[in-house]
Design a protein around this motif. Structure first.
Motif, mmCIF file in Angstrom:
data_model
loop_
_atom_site.group_PDB
_atom_site.id
_atom_site.type_symbol
_atom_site.label_atom_id
_atom_site.label_comp_id
_atom_site.label_asym_id
_atom_site.label_seq_id
_atom_site.Cartn_x
_atom_site.Cartn_y
_atom_site.Cartn_z
ATOM 1 N N ILE A 77 30.482 58.072 49.136
ATOM 2 C CA ILE A 77 30.110 57.171 49.998
ATOM 3 C C ILE A 77 30.559 57.331 51.503
ATOM 4 O O ILE A 77 29.701 57.089 52.576
ATOM 5 N N MET A 93 18.657 51.837 46.753
ATOM 6 C CA MET A 93 19.208 51.037 46.099
ATOM 7 C C MET A 93 18.565 49.392 46.184
ATOM 8 O O MET A 93 18.423 48.863 45.202
ATOM 9 N N GLU A 236 35.859 38.650 41.996
ATOM 10 C CA GLU A 236 35.775 39.991 41.489
ATOM 11 C C GLU A 236 36.984 40.540 41.039
ATOM 12 O O GLU A 236 38.274 40.327 41.099
ATOM 13 N N GLU A 239 39.740 40.613 34.554
ATOM 14 C CA GLU A 239 39.936 41.563 33.705
ATOM 15 C C GLU A 239 40.708 40.753 32.511
ATOM 16 O O GLU A 239 40.765 41.077 31.414
HETATM 17 P P1 C2E Z 1 32.743 46.761 45.677
HETATM 18 O O1 C2E Z 1 31.696 46.326 46.212
HETATM 19 O O2 C2E Z 1 33.905 45.956 45.969
HETATM 20 O O3 C2E Z 1 32.563 46.927 43.911
HETATM 21 C C1 C2E Z 1 33.491 46.477 43.020
HETATM 22 C C2 C2E Z 1 33.775 47.546 42.364
HETATM 23 O O4 C2E Z 1 34.936 47.456 41.629
HETATM 24 C C3 C2E Z 1 33.091 48.657 41.471
HETATM 25 O O5 C2E Z 1 33.439 49.909 41.806
HETATM 26 C C4 C2E Z 1 33.299 48.146 40.350
HETATM 27 O O6 C2E Z 1 32.870 48.902 39.256
HETATM 28 C C5 C2E Z 1 34.884 47.782 40.235
HETATM 29 N N1 C2E Z 1 35.217 46.682 39.502
HETATM 30 C C6 C2E Z 1 34.331 45.924 38.708
HETATM 31 N N2 C2E Z 1 35.092 44.979 38.048
HETATM 32 C C7 C2E Z 1 36.273 45.597 38.035
HETATM 33 C C8 C2E Z 1 37.427 45.101 37.160
HETATM 34 O O7 C2E Z 1 37.427 44.273 36.487
HETATM 35 N N3 C2E Z 1 38.503 45.956 37.544
HETATM 36 C C9 C2E Z 1 38.548 47.072 38.280
HETATM 37 N N4 C2E Z 1 39.590 47.904 38.193
HETATM 38 N N5 C2E Z 1 37.347 47.445 38.890
HETATM 39 C C10 C2E Z 1 36.411 46.584 38.983
HETATM 40 P P2 C2E Z 1 32.457 51.178 42.042
HETATM 41 O O8 C2E Z 1 31.021 50.905 41.283
HETATM 42 O O9 C2E Z 1 32.948 52.524 42.014
HETATM 43 O O10 C2E Z 1 32.224 51.118 43.528
HETATM 44 C C11 C2E Z 1 33.169 51.016 44.554
HETATM 45 C C12 C2E Z 1 32.843 50.488 45.894
HETATM 46 O O11 C2E Z 1 31.669 51.545 46.419
HETATM 47 C C13 C2E Z 1 32.094 49.256 45.982
HETATM 48 O O12 C2E Z 1 33.161 48.267 45.770
HETATM 49 C C14 C2E Z 1 31.499 49.342 47.200
HETATM 50 O O13 C2E Z 1 32.202 49.107 48.445
HETATM 51 C C15 C2E Z 1 30.900 50.733 47.358
HETATM 52 N N6 C2E Z 1 29.461 50.751 46.736
HETATM 53 C C16 C2E Z 1 29.119 50.846 45.421
HETATM 54 N N7 C2E Z 1 27.744 50.786 45.249
HETATM 55 C C17 C2E Z 1 27.287 50.916 46.817
HETATM 56 C C18 C2E Z 1 25.895 50.762 47.422
HETATM 57 O O14 C2E Z 1 24.722 50.943 46.740
HETATM 58 N N8 C2E Z 1 25.907 50.844 48.753
HETATM 59 C C19 C2E Z 1 27.215 50.910 49.499
HETATM 60 N N9 C2E Z 1 26.880 50.972 50.729
HETATM 61 N N10 C2E Z 1 28.346 50.923 49.083
HETATM 62 C C20 C2E Z 1 28.285 50.785 47.322
#
Ligand code: C2E
Ligand code: CA
Ligand code: CA
Ligand code: CA
Length: 279
Positions: A77, A93, A236, A239
Motif C-alpha cells: 500500500i 476496489m 474493530e 477477538e
Molecule cells: P484497516 O482498514 O484498519 O483494516 C483492518 C485490518 O485489521 C485488516 O488488515 C484486517 O484483516 C485486520 N483485522 C481485522 N480484524 C482483526 C482482528 O480481530 N485482529 C487483528 N489482529 N487484526 C484484524 P489488512 O487487510 O491486512 O489491511 C491492513 C490495512 O491496509 C487496512 O487497515 C487499511 O489501512 C489498508 N487497506 C486494506 N485494504 C485497502 C484498500 O483497498 N485501500 C486502501 N487505501 N487501503 C487498504
C-alpha cells in the motif's frame, strides 16, 4: 578497527542497493499488477452489537502476485500511495465492492452496506466522487449501500478540496467513516467539523480492554464523543467474547474482528455463520 568500519560501510551500502533494487522491482511488479488486474477483494463482516449478525462488510485489498503468492496491504500500500498507483487500485476496489454488494443482494444476503478503504491520495489526486458514482451506477446500487473509510491523517490540515469531496459523497447518501480513531490527534473541536457519519475505534484500544486498565476510560471517552456527535460507532479488532461484551455494554453499534470472521474471499462470505441468508 579501520577495516571493520569499512566493512560495515560496505555492507550498509550493499544493503541499501539491494533495498533500492527490491523497491524498484516491487514498483515494476505493481504497475504490471494494475495493468493485468492481479488484485483481489476480501471481505470481513461487521456484526450488529445486539444480535451478532452481519450488518455490513469491509472490503480489504489483496494482491495475487504471480511469483510471491497472495500479498497483504502492508507489503504494497505504501508503494501504491507514493507512486499514485493507489488511484487505479482504489477505483478497482470500489468496483469490486459494489459488484459484491449487488451480487449479495441478488443472492439474498442481507447487508446494509459495504465499506471501502480510501487513501488520502485518491481524494487529493483522483476524482473520487466520479469514481463512486460510476461504481454505484454500474452495479445498480443506491449510494446508501456504500461507505468509505478514511483516516485522520486526511483531516489534520483541513484541505478544502478533500472536505468538498467528502461533503459531495455524503450529500449523495454515501456514508463516511473515520477509521483507526484514537490513534491520531483529532481534538473535540476538529471532530465537530469533520464530515463523517461513522467512527471506528482503533484495534489497539480493543486489544487492551481486558489487560490495560487505562484502555477502559479511553474507550468510554471515545464512546461519549461519538454519542455527542451522533455518530454510528464501530469497534474493530474484536477477538474475544469478553471484549465484545464490554464494547456492547459501552454502547458500540457494530463489532468487527476475528471473533466473527477473518476477511474472506467473496465466495466464502455468504457461507459465514454470522451472515444471514434468505431462503
Ligand atoms: P484497516 O482498514 O484498519 O483494516 C483492518 C485490518 O485489521 C485488516 O488488515 C484486517 O484483516 C485486520 N483485522 C481485522 N480484524 C482483526 C482482528 O480481530 N485482529 C487483528 N489482529 N487484526 C484484524 P489488512 O487487510 O491486512 O489491511 C491492513 C490495512 O491496509 C487496512 O487497515 C487499511 O489501512 C489498508 N487497506 C486494506 N485494504 C485497502 C484498500 O483497498 N485501500 C486502501 N487505501 N487501503 C487498504
Ligand atoms: Ca478500514
Ligand atoms: Ca481500522
Ligand atoms: Ca489501520
Amino acid at each position: 578497527a579501520k577495516a571493520d568500519g569499512r566493512g560495515r560501510a560496505q555492507c550498509f551500502s550493499t544493503s541499501l542497493d539491494s533495498e533500492a533494487r527490491a523497491q524498484a522491482a516491487l514498483l515494476a511488479d505493481l504497475r504490471q499488477a494494475v495493468a493485468k488486474g492481479e488484485f483481489v477483494a476480501h471481505f470481513q463482516p461487521r456484526v450488529g452489537a445486539g444480535d451478532g449478525r452481519a450488518s455490513s462488510a469491509e472490503a480489504l485489498v489483496r494482491w495475487q502476485h504471480p511469483q510471491r503468492g497472495l500479498l497483504y496491504p502492508d507489503a504494497f500500500i505504501e508503494m501504491a500511495e507514493s507512486s499514485g498507483l493507489i488511484v487505479p487500485i482504489g477505483q478497482w476496489m470500489l468496483q469490486a465492492a459494489c459488484k459484491a454488494m449487488a451480487d449479495w443482494r441478488r443472492a439474498g444476503v442481507a447487508l446494509q452496506r459495504v465499506s471501502v478503504n480510501v487513501s488520502p491520495v485518491q481524494l487529493v489526486e483522483g476524482d473520487l466522487v466520479g469514481q463512486v458514482r460510476e461504481a454505484l451506477a454500474a452495479n445498480g446500487l443506491a449510494p446508501e449501500s456504500l461507505e468509505i473509510e478514511i483516516t485522520e491523517s486526511l483531516l489534520v490540515d483541513d484541505h478544502e478540496p478533500t472536505f468538498a469531496q467528502l461533503g459531495a459523497l455524503r450529500a449523495m447518501g454515501v456514508a463516511v467513516a473515520l477509521d483507526d480513531f484514537g490513534t491520531g490527534y483529532s481534538s473535540m473541536a476538529a471532530l465537530r467539523k469533520l464530515p463523517i457519519d461513522v467512527m471506528k475505534i482503533d484495534r489497539s484500544f480493543v486489544t487492551d480492554l481486558e489487560t490495560d486498565s487505562s484502555a477502559l476510560p479511553s474507550v468510554r471517552a471515545i464512546v461519549a464523543l461519538a454519542q455527542a456527535a451522533h455518530l454510528h460507532l464501530v469497534a474493530e479488532g474484536v477477538e474475544t467474547p469478553a471484549q465484545a461484551d464490554m464494547l456492547r455494554e459501552l454502547g458500540c453499534h457494530e463489532l468487527q474482528g476475528y471473533l466473527y470472521s477473518r476477511p474472506v474471499p467473496f465466495a466464502e462470505f455468504g457461507r459465514l455463520p454470522c451472515v444471514r441468508q434468505a431462503g
